[in-house]
Design an enzyme around this catalytic site. Structure first.
Site, mmCIF file in Angstrom:
data_model
loop_
_atom_site.group_PDB
_atom_site.id
_atom_site.type_symbol
_atom_site.label_atom_id
_atom_site.label_comp_id
_atom_site.label_asym_id
_atom_site.label_seq_id
_atom_site.Cartn_x
_atom_site.Cartn_y
_atom_site.Cartn_z
ATOM 1 N N ASN A 245 91.257 -42.424 40.271
ATOM 2 C CA ASN A 245 92.181 -42.863 41.264
ATOM 3 C C ASN A 245 91.818 -43.291 42.306
ATOM 4 O O ASN A 245 91.030 -42.869 43.302
ATOM 5 C CB ASN A 245 92.639 -40.889 41.309
ATOM 6 C CG ASN A 245 93.938 -40.438 42.890
ATOM 7 O OD1 ASN A 245 94.364 -41.549 42.711
ATOM 8 N ND2 ASN A 245 94.189 -40.072 43.183
ATOM 9 N N CYS A 246 92.602 -44.196 42.534
ATOM 10 C CA CYS A 246 92.198 -45.238 44.020
ATOM 11 C C CYS A 246 92.808 -44.694 45.077
ATOM 12 O O CYS A 246 92.826 -46.127 46.448
ATOM 13 C CB CYS A 246 91.688 -46.198 43.343
ATOM 14 S SG CYS A 246 90.753 -46.672 41.898
ATOM 15 N N VAL A 247 93.743 -44.472 44.835
ATOM 16 C CA VAL A 247 95.265 -44.244 45.895
ATOM 17 C C VAL A 247 94.928 -43.353 46.827
ATOM 18 O O VAL A 247 95.311 -42.172 46.335
ATOM 19 C CB VAL A 247 96.515 -44.301 45.202
ATOM 20 C CG1 VAL A 247 97.642 -45.669 46.412
ATOM 21 C CG2 VAL A 247 96.413 -45.904 44.267
#
Lengths: 430, 139
Positions: A245-247
């Site tokens: 998860n990068c958000v």
């Protein structure tokens, strides 16, 4: 299933021409880490460069944009290895003994998409909001090969971070830990016999699973492709769940959060005293509404099947997951199982708006991790690891966020881990 | 099982239109805002169309990305108060974020389009990478 964690306290990190842990200091040869990281074909194909830096608590350093934070560990006894199904073979983990390099982390940073986010300040007001300012961080800044697709690159940087953590963790294999703790949960019948008077409690752990840059992997399986299922809590502690998860920096669960999940830690603390910690139920947060219905039906069904008295439910993210959170909570309550949820809030900059995108009268026990819309000002730092190019673009930043003097005015959303929905942070409300 | 023939995608995302346009029925509104797409979907849900994907998919906030794509049923069925509730709550949630006036560069726009496209593709089990290669081959 019983797991022993041997904690090796890391008090300093030094670049060196050798790699070892000695008297609490990690000596590390950045070139050796890089060589190991680049033994992976995807990393080789997609990551143009990887450079290393060290950020220590109290230093005037800003790390951004942060992708993942990972605690280095090594399996020293028992089946499996670190990050099963991704780095190690897919054997079941959660038993035997694992050594932990405590007090440090591998941080991956660098651009993935043009609105990349996530800030860790090592000092000043921003540092108060992120638990990672208290760690010695070995930061790996990656850059993409030109023309590589974002989904391939995200995968490659994810693997690069896990490989760096695996390399460093291995250095703790032969070190005598400063502290050893053991954690054990029991089979259904065994648990009831051991603790006949104690309430049966589980943890419903919701995993971000919406798609590109919004994924979580369990034993290497994309969580969106899994039905709701059960894990021993020690499997989670032993690297079974990793973050893709990068958000939404403030409320994403990094791999470090999964390894050190505070809900798991606190339930173990009460296990055999005030409650019988039965298991973790992992469920997803898909975009397709029928998936939500199926997954939340299964969460409730498993709670009933396991004859639980209560559960703690934690979510990850904003908006779409709120619907899963409420569906899970409502259906589990309707099975006669008490729920407490952990979330954060998007209550507007003045804190006056409704906090979640969904609600239900049955969701009447809530712990908050703070209001992600709260506006903060972060003073300039002497050194930036990564780049400030994306600060105007990140969640909670806005045009003019980055002032000429290097200070940043933005919403709390920008800080990695600030409003974590496992409660791994310092904000709440009473 | 998901029935691709029943999907109507309401979108303002040109990348999605390029990648998925020949496989699904689209209502493509390139000039609509994120909020206007939500409102169009709300009206369809009021008319009995089934909401298939969550309107606030993605952790990219409504005031960050201009792009939104949502799948509903092609044909109207029976009005669902629960689904009407979901879309109404989503519009309220989106309105909490103050509008931003900054201009987005083309590369950033393209990244926002990509995220919106891949999230919807994932939900509908459409091969997002294959869709991207298709347009690359045309370029």
């Amino acid at each position: 299933m019983k797991l022993e964690l041997g904690f090796i306290e890391i008090k300093d990190i030094q670049f060196s021409n050798e790699c070892k842990v000695e008297n609490g200091t990690l000596f590390v040869d950045a070139e050796a880490v890089k060589t190991f990281v680049y033994e992976d074909d995807d990393v080789k194909a997609c990551v143009k460069s990887a450079s290393f830096d060290i950020a220590r608590p109290g230093e005037s350093v800003r790390i951004t944009p942060v992708k993942d934070v990972i605690e280095p560990r090594v399996k020293v006894e028992g089946p499996g290895g670190e990050f099963p199904g991704v780095i190690a073979k897919v054997d079941t983990v959660g038993s035997g003994r694992t050594h932990v390099l405590r007090g440090m982390a591998i941080v991956t940073a660098g651009k993935i998409v043009g609105f990349q986010e996530g800030i860790i300040d090592m000092t000043g007001p921003g540092a108060e909001y992120t638990p990672f300012s208290k760690l010695l961080n070995l930061v790996m800044v990656c850059e993409p090969v030109e023309g590589v697709h974002q989904h391939e690159y995200e995968h490659a940087v994810r693997i690069a971070g896990l490989r760096a953590a695996t390399f460093v963790g291995e250095l703790g294999r032969s070190v005598t830990p400063d502290e050893v703790k053991s954690f054990e949960t029991y089979g259904i019948k065994e648990g009831i016999e051991k603790f006949p008077e104690l309430p049966r409690v589980a943890y419903v752990h919701m995993l971000q699973s919406q798609g590109l840059l919004h994924d979580t992997y369990v034993y290497g399986v994309d969580a969106k492709r899994s039905l709701t299922t059960i894990l021993y809590p020690t499997e989670t502690m032993d690297g079974a769940i990793i973050s893709g998860n990068c958000v939404s920096a403030c409320d994403k669960n990094t791999t470090y959060h999964h390894q050190n999940n505070p809900v798991v830690a606190d339930l173990f603390e009460q296990h055999g005293k005030t409650l019988n910690y039965v298991c973790n139920i992992i469920t997803n947060e898909n975009v397709y509404l029928a998936d939500k219905q199926r997954s939340s039906d299964w969460s409730a069904k498993l709670c009933r099947l396991l004859d639980l008295d209560g559960v703690i439910v934690s979510q990850e993210g904003f908006g779409n997951p709120d619907t899963d959170l409420i569906m899970n909570t409502k259906k589990i309550e309707q099975m006669g199982v008490k729920t407490t949820i952990i979330t954060d809030e998007y209550a507007g900059q003045d804190g006056k708006s409704q906090s979640l995108a969904d609600a239900d009268p049955l969701a009447d026990a809530v712990v908050t991790g703070g209001n992600a819309n709260e506006v903060i000002v972060l003073p300039p730092m002497e050194k930036v690891i990564g780049t400030l190019d994306y600060v105007d673009k990140i969640a909670g930043g806005h045009a003019g966020s980055l002032r000429p003097d290097g200070s940043i005015e933005a919403e709390l959303q920008v800080i990695t881990g600030a409003t974590n929905e496992m409660g791994f942070n310092r904000l709440s409300a009473r | 099982m998901k029935n691709a023939r029943d999907f109507l995608i309401v979108t303002n995302n040109p990348l999605l239109a390029q990648c998925m346009g020949d496989c699904y029925e689209l209502s493509f509104f390139p000039d609509c805002s994120y909020r206007e797409i939500l409102v169009k979907v709300r009206d369809l849900v009021y008319a009995g169309h089934i909401l298939y994907t969550h309107p606030l998919s993605g952790s990219v906030k409504p005031n960050e990305t201009p792009y939104k794509s949502i799948a509903v049923s092609k044909a109207p069925h029976t009005f669902s108060a629960e689904q009407a509730g979901i879309i109404a709550e989503c519009i309220l949630a989106a309105d909490k974020f103050p509008p931003r006036t900054r201009a987005l560069g083309e590369a950033v726009k393209r990244d926002f389009q990509l995220i919106d496209y891949t999230l919807l593709a994932g939900a509908l089990e459409f091969d997002a990478a294959a869709g991207l290669s298709k347009i690359k081959n045309h370029e």
